[in-house]
Enzyme design. Structure first.
Site, PDB file in Angstrom:
ATOM      1  N   ARG A   7      -3.243  10.666 -22.113  1.00 60.80           N
ATOM      2  CA  ARG A   7      -3.428   9.576 -21.152  1.00 60.80           C
ATOM      3  C   ARG A   7      -3.542   8.226 -21.858  1.00 60.80           C
ATOM      4  O   ARG A   7      -3.626   8.144 -23.086  1.00 60.80           O
ATOM      5  CB  ARG A   7      -4.654   9.857 -20.293  1.00 60.80           C
ATOM      6  CG  ARG A   7      -4.446  11.090 -19.402  1.00 60.80           C
ATOM      7  CD  ARG A   7      -5.734  11.578 -18.803  1.00 60.80           C
ATOM      8  NE  ARG A   7      -6.423  10.521 -18.061  1.00 60.80           N
ATOM      9  CZ  ARG A   7      -7.712  10.559 -17.746  1.00 60.80           C
ATOM     10  NH1 ARG A   7      -8.462  11.588 -18.105  1.00 60.80           N
ATOM     11  NH2 ARG A   7      -8.257   9.576 -17.075  1.00 60.80           N
ATOM     12  N   ARG A  52      19.087   5.880   8.733  1.00 66.23           N
ATOM     13  CA  ARG A  52      19.499   7.211   8.269  1.00 66.23           C
ATOM     14  C   ARG A  52      18.772   7.677   7.010  1.00 66.23           C
ATOM     15  O   ARG A  52      18.931   8.811   6.572  1.00 66.23           O
ATOM     16  CB  ARG A  52      21.019   7.231   8.046  1.00 66.23           C
ATOM     17  CG  ARG A  52      21.784   7.336   9.367  1.00 66.23           C
ATOM     18  CD  ARG A  52      23.274   7.317   9.135  1.00 66.23           C
ATOM     19  NE  ARG A  52      23.765   5.987   8.821  1.00 66.23           N
ATOM     20  CZ  ARG A  52      24.907   5.735   8.202  1.00 66.23           C
ATOM     21  NH1 ARG A  52      25.665   6.717   7.789  1.00 66.23           N
ATOM     22  NH2 ARG A  52      25.284   4.487   7.962  1.00 66.23           N
TER      23      ARG A  52
END
Ligand code: UD1
Ligand code: CA
Length: 463
Positions: free
Chosen positions: A338, A26
């Site tokens: 970064r 599911r």
């Protein structure tokens, strides 16, 4: 077993069996059910962490579906993997783990898809000296097992599929989690029969066996329904995510974190906050994040694997990954930071600036529109708008070195490897390919012309 013997059980070695073999149809996902993420890590990782906190002598994980995926995700964790090739029920799953568990142990059964249990509730279950099961009350018992209780003791658990109409009305349900003495559990498991709607071996059938031996199990109640809940589909997983997020935010608030809205902060890792740290709405913290005293994070900013020194402020809409600041730095809005960015005290990184492997000395600034990659920058440096460190020639990466007190004029390309010596000024619009000497002005610039009387072309008539 006499009460005295049962009472010694809490000292017995704890073996935890985690059921994680189910398919999770599911979920509608290519990812194994127990690897679906919750608060930034797989559901199963939360359950393993609970077992570790409970000081498990050994953790057994019964796995089956997407076996390789599941094992690979925990390659570095000390676990006993028990393969259940065909999922013949929860009782069958526990049976398979029993050969690796000694008789003098206590067995705690947890579910790999029930990740929200609190340590406090687990401790209450662990404090029970004999067979005990974790139960919840809910107005919507749905497909869950119904608790047949008598004077608070468990007579049996009936699966919804096997229940009578009257039994379906029962609103106390089985979470599935239980604690049992190993020798008894082994004996009860051996008696299981697939005499039920699903033709499976039900772990829940042991409770009727125990009651028949005049040892009915104790029922331990969860503090609320959600903490015992399993995630069978994406909606249930989303509910557990909100629940766990609120708990994590609350834990940090108890230590002094300020949040604009506890429902609009996401904590997906190991987060440590000092005093007077403020998070505005939409802040996402991921991985290992340390925010020292007085850090303020603006709306819709993500920070991953970073250590921010005292008083660092990050404005809205920044993406920050792998940043270290010494403190009092100002970043954003709209900055992309970064990995390997290191800022000394008092630095400023403004809007539309990208940094990568960039070190900036104290009080250096790049206030607008720059790329600083593979750059070693000294103190009191000013990087003008539009400055680009050209660190990549298509094959290799090179470093740009900028010494203390340099002023880089706007729209400058610094073609690495290149060095700008102390206090030099770079004229706007320069393409710097050679080292710039100390002080003075360095620039590359074509001459400005003026052509008098020049006129724009008239528009071409097309009709
Ligand atoms: C089970 C209980 C039910 C309880 C419910 C709580 C039984 C018979 N029923 O329901 O009373 O209310 O949990 O969620 O125990 N699993 C295996 N191998 C198997 C079968 C299941 O590892 O052969 C694992 C699943 O991956 C899952 C857990 O066991 O983590 C529970 O299985 P699931 O099918 O979701 O629960 P039910 O058996 O329906
Ligand atoms: Ca389930």
């Amino acid at each position: 077993m006499s009460k005295a013997v049962a009472g010694t059980l809490t000292n017995a070695p704890l073996h935890v069996v985690i059921l994680a073999a189910g398919k999770g149809t599911r979920m509608h996902s290519a990812r194994a059910k127990v690897l679906q993420p919750l608060a930034g890590k797989p559901m199963l990782a939360h359950v393993i962490a609970l077992a570790q906190h409970a000081q498990a002598a050994r953790i057994h994980v019964v796995y089956g579906h997407q076996a390789e995926q599941v094992r690979a995700a925990f390659a570095n964790t000390e676990l006993n993997w028990v393969l259940q090739a065909a999922q013949n029920g929860t009782g069958h799953a526990v049976q398979l783990a029993m050969p690796d568990i000694p008789d003098d142990a206590r067995v705690l059964v947890l579910y790999g898809d029930a990740p929200a249990l609190s340590m406090a509730t687990l401790q209450r279950l662990l404090a029970m000296p004999d067979l005990a099961v974790l139960v919840s009350n809910t107005a919507q018992p749905g497909s869950l097992g119904r608790m047949i209780l008598d004077a608070g003791k468990v007579q049996a658990i009936v699966e919804a599929k096997d229940a009578s109409a009257a039994q379906l009305e029962i609103t106390t349900i089985n979470t599935g989690m239980l604690i049992a003495p190993a020798a008894d559990l082994r004996r009860w498991l051996a008696k299981l029969q697939p005499n039920n709607q699903q033709k499976e071996l039900y772990l829940t059938d042991i409770f009727a066996f125990a009651a028949a031996e005049s040892r009915p199990a104790s029922a331990v109640y969860t503090s609320d329904y959600t903490e015992g809940m399993g995630a069978n589909d994406a909606w249930e997983l989303a509910q557990l995510e909100r629940y766990v997020q609120l708990r994590l935010v609350r834990e940090l608030c108890a230590k002094g974190l300020r949040v604009a809205d506890p429902a609009r902060v996401e904590l997906r890792g190991q987060i440590v906050c000092g005093q007077d740290v403020e998070l505005d709405v939409g802040v996402i913290l991921e991985g290992t994040v340390h925010l020292a005293d007085g850090c303020k994070i603006g709306p819709y900013t993500r920070i991953k694997d970073s250590t921010l020194g005292p008083g660092t402020q990050i404005a809205s809409h920044c993406d920050v990954d792998g940043l270290t600041t010494a403190g009092d730095c100002q970043i954003g809005p709209f900055a992309r930071i970064r990995a390997g960015t290191q800022l000394a005290k008092g630095c400023k990184i403004g809007n539309f600036v990208e940094t990568k492997k960039a070190q900036l000395g104290a009080h250096s600034k790049a206030s607008h529109l720059s790329y600083l990659g593979d750059a070693v920058i000294g103190q009191d440096v000013n990087i003008g708008a539009g400055t680009i460190t050209c660190n990549y020639d298509g094959v290799n990466k090179f470093v740009t070195e900028i010494a203390d007190g340099v002023f880089v004029g706007s729209n400058t390309a610094l073609v690495a490897p290149v060095k700008l010596a102390k206090n030099t000024t770079i004229g706007a619009g320069s393409v710097i390919t050679k080292n710039a000497p100390e002080g003075g002005l360095t620039l590359t610039r074509s001459e400005q012309k003026h052509i008098a009387g020049w006129k724009r072309k008239p528009a071409i008539k097309t009709r």
